[in-house]
Design a protein around this motif. Sequence first.
Motif, PDB file in Angstrom:
ATOM      1  N   LEU A   1       0.827  -1.211   0.000  1.00  9.74           N
ATOM      2  CA  LEU A   1       0.000   0.000   0.000  1.00  9.74           C
ATOM      3  C   LEU A   1       0.860   1.260   0.000  1.00  9.74           C
ATOM      4  O   LEU A   1       1.885   1.318   0.698  1.00  9.74           O
ATOM      5  N   ALA A   2       0.409   2.245  -0.760  1.00  9.90           N
ATOM      6  CA  ALA A   2       1.025   3.578  -0.655  1.00  9.90           C
ATOM      7  C   ALA A   2       0.273   4.314   0.449  1.00  9.90           C
ATOM      8  O   ALA A   2      -0.966   4.308   0.453  1.00  9.90           O
ATOM      9  N   ASP A   3       1.011   4.953   1.365  1.00  9.48           N
ATOM     10  CA  ASP A   3       0.323   5.687   2.437  1.00  9.48           C
ATOM     11  C   ASP A   3      -0.618   6.735   1.843  1.00  9.48           C
ATOM     12  O   ASP A   3      -1.748   6.892   2.288  1.00  9.48           O
ATOM     13  N   TYR A   4      -0.103   7.453   0.822  1.00 11.02           N
ATOM     14  CA  TYR A   4      -0.899   8.501   0.158  1.00 11.02           C
ATOM     15  C   TYR A   4      -0.752   8.330  -1.347  1.00 11.02           C
ATOM     16  O   TYR A   4       0.335   7.962  -1.827  1.00 11.02           O
ATOM     17  N   PHE A   5      -1.835   8.628  -2.078  1.00  9.95           N
ATOM     18  CA  PHE A   5      -1.823   8.415  -3.532  1.00  9.95           C
ATOM     19  C   PHE A   5      -2.712   9.475  -4.162  1.00  9.95           C
ATOM     20  O   PHE A   5      -3.813   9.743  -3.691  1.00  9.95           O
ATOM     21  N   VAL A   6      -2.217  10.072  -5.241  1.00  8.93           N
ATOM     22  CA  VAL A   6      -3.033  11.089  -5.910  1.00  8.93           C
ATOM     23  C   VAL A   6      -2.875  10.991  -7.421  1.00  8.93           C
ATOM     24  O   VAL A   6      -1.782  10.722  -7.924  1.00  8.93           O
ATOM     25  N   ASP A   7      -3.993  11.174  -8.133  1.00 11.17           N
ATOM     26  CA  ASP A   7      -3.966  11.246  -9.598  1.00 11.17           C
ATOM     27  C   ASP A   7      -3.881  12.712  -9.977  1.00 11.17           C
ATOM     28  O   ASP A   7      -4.702  13.496  -9.517  1.00 11.17           O
ATOM     29  N   ILE A   8      -2.927  13.081 -10.809  1.00  7.42           N
ATOM     30  CA  ILE A   8      -2.907  14.495 -11.212  1.00  7.42           C
ATOM     31  C   ILE A   8      -3.249  14.625 -12.702  1.00  7.42           C
ATOM     32  O   ILE A   8      -2.776  13.856 -13.527  1.00  7.42           O
ATOM     33  N   LYS A   9      -4.109  15.603 -12.980  1.00  8.79           N
ATOM     34  CA  LYS A   9      -4.586  15.773 -14.359  1.00  8.79           C
ATOM     35  C   LYS A   9      -4.022  17.023 -15.012  1.00  8.79           C
ATOM     36  O   LYS A   9      -4.138  17.205 -16.223  1.00  8.79           O
ATOM     37  N   ASP A  10      -3.414  17.910 -14.204  1.00  6.54           N
ATOM     38  CA  ASP A  10      -2.810  19.118 -14.779  1.00  6.54           C
ATOM     39  C   ASP A  10      -1.787  19.696 -13.796  1.00  6.54           C
ATOM     40  O   ASP A  10      -1.584  19.159 -12.695  1.00  6.54           O
ATOM     41  N   LEU A  11      -1.195  20.825 -14.208  1.00  4.71           N
ATOM     42  CA  LEU A  11      -0.134  21.425 -13.397  1.00  4.71           C
ATOM     43  C   LEU A  11      -0.658  21.883 -12.036  1.00  4.71           C
ATOM     44  O   LEU A  11       0.034  21.767 -11.021  1.00  4.71           O
ATOM     45  N   GLU A  12      -1.913  22.377 -12.037  1.00  4.01           N
ATOM     46  CA  GLU A  12      -2.495  22.858 -10.772  1.00  4.01           C
ATOM     47  C   GLU A  12      -2.580  21.709  -9.768  1.00  4.01           C
ATOM     48  O   GLU A  12      -2.202  21.853  -8.593  1.00  4.01           O
TER      49      GLU A  12
ATOM     50  N   TYR B   1       4.721   1.937   0.042  1.00  5.68           N
ATOM     51  CA  TYR B   1       5.510   3.167  -0.060  1.00  5.68           C
ATOM     52  C   TYR B   1       5.081   4.135   1.045  1.00  5.68           C
ATOM     53  O   TYR B   1       3.899   4.478   1.134  1.00  5.68           O
ATOM     54  N   ARG B   2       6.057   4.523   1.859  1.00  3.20           N
ATOM     55  CA  ARG B   2       5.762   5.452   2.972  1.00  3.20           C
ATOM     56  C   ARG B   2       5.941   6.888   2.483  1.00  3.20           C
ATOM     57  O   ARG B   2       6.955   7.523   2.702  1.00  3.20           O
ATOM     58  N   GLY B   3       4.968   7.360   1.740  1.00  2.33           N
ATOM     59  CA  GLY B   3       5.029   8.719   1.215  1.00  2.33           C
ATOM     60  C   GLY B   3       3.855   8.923   0.282  1.00  2.33           C
ATOM     61  O   GLY B   3       2.847   8.206   0.379  1.00  2.33           O
ATOM     62  N   LEU B   4       3.998   9.902  -0.631  1.00  2.00           N
ATOM     63  CA  LEU B   4       2.923  10.228  -1.575  1.00  2.00           C
ATOM     64  C   LEU B   4       3.309   9.739  -2.972  1.00  2.00           C
ATOM     65  O   LEU B   4       4.332  10.155  -3.520  1.00  2.00           O
ATOM     66  N   VAL B   5       2.488   8.855  -3.527  1.00  3.16           N
ATOM     67  CA  VAL B   5       2.675   8.442  -4.927  1.00  3.16           C
ATOM     68  C   VAL B   5       1.823   9.377  -5.794  1.00  3.16           C
ATOM     69  O   VAL B   5       0.615   9.510  -5.571  1.00  3.16           O
ATOM     70  N   ILE B   6       2.493  10.024  -6.753  1.00  2.00           N
ATOM     71  CA  ILE B   6       1.793  10.965  -7.639  1.00  2.00           C
ATOM     72  C   ILE B   6       1.648  10.304  -9.002  1.00  2.00           C
ATOM     73  O   ILE B   6       2.646  10.063  -9.690  1.00  2.00           O
TER      74      ILE B   6
END
Length: 287
Positions: free
Chosen positions: A20-31, A63-68
């Motif tokens: 498991l990733a502690d944090y996970f985010v999908d990014i769709k643009d620069l913002e 992963y102990r962090g943020l997967v982008i």
Amino acid sequence: MKIKRNVSLAKHTTYKIGGLADYFVDIKDLEDLKQALKFADDNSLPIFILAGGSNVLFSDDGYRGLVIKINNKELKINGEEIIAEAGVLMNDAVSKSIENNLAGLEWAGGLPGTIGGAIRGNAGCFGSEIKNIVKEVTVATNNGEIKLYKNKDCQFGYRDSIFKHNGEIIMSATFELQLGNKESLKKVVFDHIKYRQQRYRLPSCGSVFKNCFLKDGSVLSAGALIEACGLIGKTIGGAMITKEHANIIHNFNNAKAADVLDLMNLIKENVEKKFGIKLEEEVQLII
Ligand SMILES: Cc1cc2nc3c(=O)[nH]c(=O)nc-3n(C[C@H](O)[C@H](O)[C@H](O)COP(=O)(O)OP(=O)(O)OC[C@H]3O[C@@H](n4cnc5c(N)ncnc54)[C@H](O)[C@@H]3O)c2cc1C
């Protein structure tokens, strides 16, 4: 943009391995990317940039962090150029180029992963590499500033580019193609896909090791070295060196990352002992 907790990395990789990733985010643009970077900074989290997940091996501990996850997917044609955001799948870029009678990307028919992943590792096959068609690359620095690289500044090499070393995040790229014939391009792509289906078993990450360039300029395929060590078909746990392609380690039965790593170490030891050659990983280990 939504930061998720405890996301399975196995679901985001072609190896189907990873905790498991502690944090996970999908990014769709620069913002989105800027917000994700700020979140990581505010919470003192390491970040890992993930795209198609076709060249990575994550630990079973996660992963102990943020997967982008790079998920920007705009794809445009401008004359004989393709402008693709980094999260566009290579296969979608190949299809779009052919629809528009553009030649230059057909070598990548069936290549897993995204534009961004391919540029970072200067992906290649069938005698071509992505560096041959890149005009320019737009990246974000790790504080979200945008920079533009011309091809000559990307320092492309065999499975290498400046982006492998400077940690910048590829956001988009422009490719220079030429007019071609749709039907003959389709045939080349079809043949490449068929060849891949016969040689590359999934779940896997494609070639585990890089080929070896000798001082006299000759190239030794890692697969041939592994085969010569008699390792074809060798299994550890749920992982196996495939008979179709000795540089592929197949997750044939719920393999652990440790199974794959143990096979990799066995290969390295054998190849070094027999040939005095130290194999270098092509797969990115996040262990
Ligand atoms: C069946 C199979 C066959 C394959 N055949 C080939 C082949 O013939 N030739 C070849 O070269 N490769 C091959 N590969 C490996 C893989 O497809 C390529 O390396 C691909 O380009 C990786 O892209 P990705 O989007 O999946 O990257 P990921 O696996 O998600 O990431 C790979 C690395 O790139 C970094 N990265 C990804 N996106 C970005 C970005 N936007 N900005 C900065 N860093 C980024 C990641 O942090 C990671 O370190 C194969 C893989 C499989 C599973």
